[in-house]
Design an enzyme around this catalytic site. Structure first.
Site, PDB file in Angstrom:
ATOM      1  N   LYS A 104      -4.994  -0.001 -11.460  1.00 42.21           N
ATOM      2  CA  LYS A 104      -4.433   0.175 -10.120  1.00 42.21           C
ATOM      3  C   LYS A 104      -5.550   0.761  -9.253  1.00 42.21           C
ATOM      4  O   LYS A 104      -5.628   1.974  -9.036  1.00 42.21           O
ATOM      5  CB  LYS A 104      -3.203   1.090 -10.192  1.00 42.21           C
ATOM      6  CG  LYS A 104      -2.235   0.864  -9.057  1.00 42.21           C
ATOM      7  CD  LYS A 104      -0.853   1.352  -9.398  1.00 42.21           C
ATOM      8  CE  LYS A 104       0.048   1.445  -8.192  1.00 42.21           C
ATOM      9  NZ  LYS A 104       0.291   0.195  -7.478  1.00 42.21           N
TER      10      LYS A 104
HETATM   11  N1  PLP Z   1       2.010  -5.197  -9.566  1.00 43.88           N
HETATM   12  C1  PLP Z   1       1.280  -4.694  -8.560  1.00 43.88           C
HETATM   13  C2  PLP Z   1       0.076  -5.441  -8.106  1.00 43.88           C
HETATM   14  C3  PLP Z   1       1.653  -3.473  -7.973  1.00 43.88           C
HETATM   15  O1  PLP Z   1       0.950  -2.955  -6.971  1.00 43.88           O
HETATM   16  C4  PLP Z   1       2.799  -2.810  -8.443  1.00 43.88           C
HETATM   17  C5  PLP Z   1       3.216  -1.536  -7.860  1.00 43.88           C
HETATM   18  O2  PLP Z   1       2.852  -0.509  -8.262  1.00 43.88           O
HETATM   19  C6  PLP Z   1       3.516  -3.378  -9.502  1.00 43.88           C
HETATM   20  C7  PLP Z   1       3.101  -4.578 -10.033  1.00 43.88           C
HETATM   21  C8  PLP Z   1       4.716  -2.701 -10.074  1.00 43.88           C
HETATM   22  O3  PLP Z   1       4.362  -1.546 -10.811  1.00 43.88           O
HETATM   23  P1  PLP Z   1       5.352  -0.331 -10.945  1.00 43.88           P
HETATM   24  O4  PLP Z   1       6.640  -0.895 -11.401  1.00 43.88           O
HETATM   25  O5  PLP Z   1       4.732   0.557 -11.961  1.00 43.88           O
HETATM   26  O6  PLP Z   1       5.451   0.307  -9.616  1.00 43.88           O
HETATM   27  C1  COI Z   2       4.131   0.664  -5.634  1.00 45.04           C
HETATM   28  O1  COI Z   2       5.149  -0.006  -5.810  1.00 45.04           O
HETATM   29  O2  COI Z   2       4.098   1.883  -5.886  1.00 45.04           O
HETATM   30  C2  COI Z   2       2.911   0.074  -5.139  1.00 45.04           C
HETATM   31  O3  COI Z   2       1.890   0.657  -5.301  1.00 45.04           O
HETATM   32  C3  COI Z   2       3.004  -1.246  -4.458  1.00 45.04           C
HETATM   33  C4  COI Z   2       2.424  -1.278  -3.096  1.00 45.04           C
HETATM   34  C5  COI Z   2       3.107  -0.377  -2.126  1.00 45.04           C
HETATM   35  C6  COI Z   2       0.948  -1.114  -3.110  1.00 45.04           C
END
Ligand code: PLP
Ligand code: COI
Length: 361
Positions: free
Chosen positions: A200
């Protein structure tokens, strides 16, 4: 507060009336709380004492490494109001682990998992008045780390700042109730094998912005990325993972192949759906298969998921020569059911057999 963090009270907190106004319609990412947590890392000191102080701009040197070589990572998590008026986190250890994995990939120092969680809790405790009421949203938390050394040589920096800011959040999409529309880009990819797709890091999002702009020009809510090698396999959205629901009640989602973000919502939904007796497959799914399954009726729903978006049904997928409509373009019942099950755990309103709910105050 944890003795590893010093608290410096702000002289000018947000007036209560302004805060209430913001909390009544928070939107996403536009309003911020009074405080931030900051910790500094150098090779000599390791992680030094943290401070929770008034949120304010940083003064950084024009040669600051992050401005040139983008050594930056972040997390997205939320604090939720509980029925007794307290605050809770959801699977914060999973965010801590992913932050450490992202740090390793970007050659940055890791924040020990326990320190990461204590830092998040310290900020939430201070900002508990900023939590929207149940049904009005949550407090989005954005831990991030960047290379703060002033040096232009290309190597991992020798100094970093770990910071957490907080932002009250309502719905991520304005038109979510209608079902999301996705744009499949054939000009851009998000991540390639061996690249940084599973981390990330800010650079992944910068690289996706032109594709997201293409989606917006086509009138779509989000970009859907295909794999970099065959340009055929569905990977994920710009900021969310994706799920498919079939007419036999089973679900599928693309596997964690190293090029998509291992979403914590994705993992939670797999567990919740299996717990309800559904089969969930982590398997590659091709865009042409999506089209034919939608046409034949084998595919009955598709949805996106992530911390910011929670669970949002996909109504349409478009691209050059491509037009797919899913479940008549309307939100589907399986997405709604899974969303409700997840949100009930977030707020501590449902049994939590997996130990995901963490009461903070
Ligand atoms: N994929 C991407 C590219 C994202 O930015 C996010 C958000 O954080 C997710 C998937 C989903 O991840 P999470 O469920 O941990 O927020
Ligand atoms: C999240 O869902 O926390 C993300 O980081 C997605 C987006 C806002 C960048």
């Amino acid at each position: 507060m944890d003795p590893r963090f010093r608290f410096e009270p702000t002289a000018v907190p947000m007036p209560e009336a302004t805060r209430r106004e913001i909390l009544a319609a928070p939107g996403f990412g536009k309003a911020f709380t009074d405080y931030m947590l900051v910790m500094r890392h150098t090779a000599q000191t390791g992680w030094a004492e943290g401070v929770v102080r008034a949120r304010a701009p940083f003064q950084i040197d024009p040669a600051c490494a992050v401005l040139h070589y983008a050594q930056e990572i972040f997390e997205g998590m939320k604090a939720y109001r509980t029925p007794d008026g307290g605050a809770a986190l959801f699977r914060s250890g999973a965010n801590a682990r992913r932050f450490a994995d992202s740090a390793e990939r970007m050659a940055m120092p890791q924040v020990p998992e326990e320190l990461f969680r204590s830092a998040v809790c310290a900020l939430v405790e201070v900002e508990r008045d900023w939590l929207p009421d149940i049904g009005q949203g949550s407090l989005y938390l954005r831990p991030f780390m960047f290379a703060s050394e002033a040096f232009l040589g290309v190597r991992p920096a020798a100094e970093y700042l770990f910071v957490i800011i907080a932002s009250p959040a309502g719905a991520y999409f304005k038109r979510e109730a209608a079902g999301l529309s996705l744009w499949v880009s054939d000009s851009y990819i998000r991540a390639a094998p061996g690249g940084t797709g599973a981390a990330k890091c800010g650079g992944n999002y910068a690289g996706g912005l032109a594709a997201q702009a293409e989606a917006a020009r086509a009138g779509c809510d989000q970009v859907l990325f295909l794999d970099a090698v065959e340009r055929r396999w569905v990977e994920e959205l710009g900021g969310m993972n994706v799920f498919f629901v079939f007419d036999d009640g089973s679900l599928a989602t693309p596997p964690l192949s190293g090029t998509i973000l291992p979403g914590i919502t994705r993992d939670s939904l797999i567990t919740l759906a299996r717990g309800c007796g559904r089969e969930v497959r982590e398997e590659p799914y091709a865009i042409d298969q999506w089209r034919s399954d939608a046409q034949s009726g084998r595919l009955v729903e598709a949805f996106a998921c992530g911390t910011a978006a929670v669970v949002a049904s996909i109504g349409q997928v478009r691209g050059a020569g491509l037009e797919i409509t899913i479940s008549g373009g309307r939100p589907g019942p399986v997405a709604a059911e899974l969303r409700a099950a997840l949100v009930d755990i977030h707020h501590g309103r449902a049994p939590d057999p997996h130990g995901w709910f963490e009461k903070v105050s």
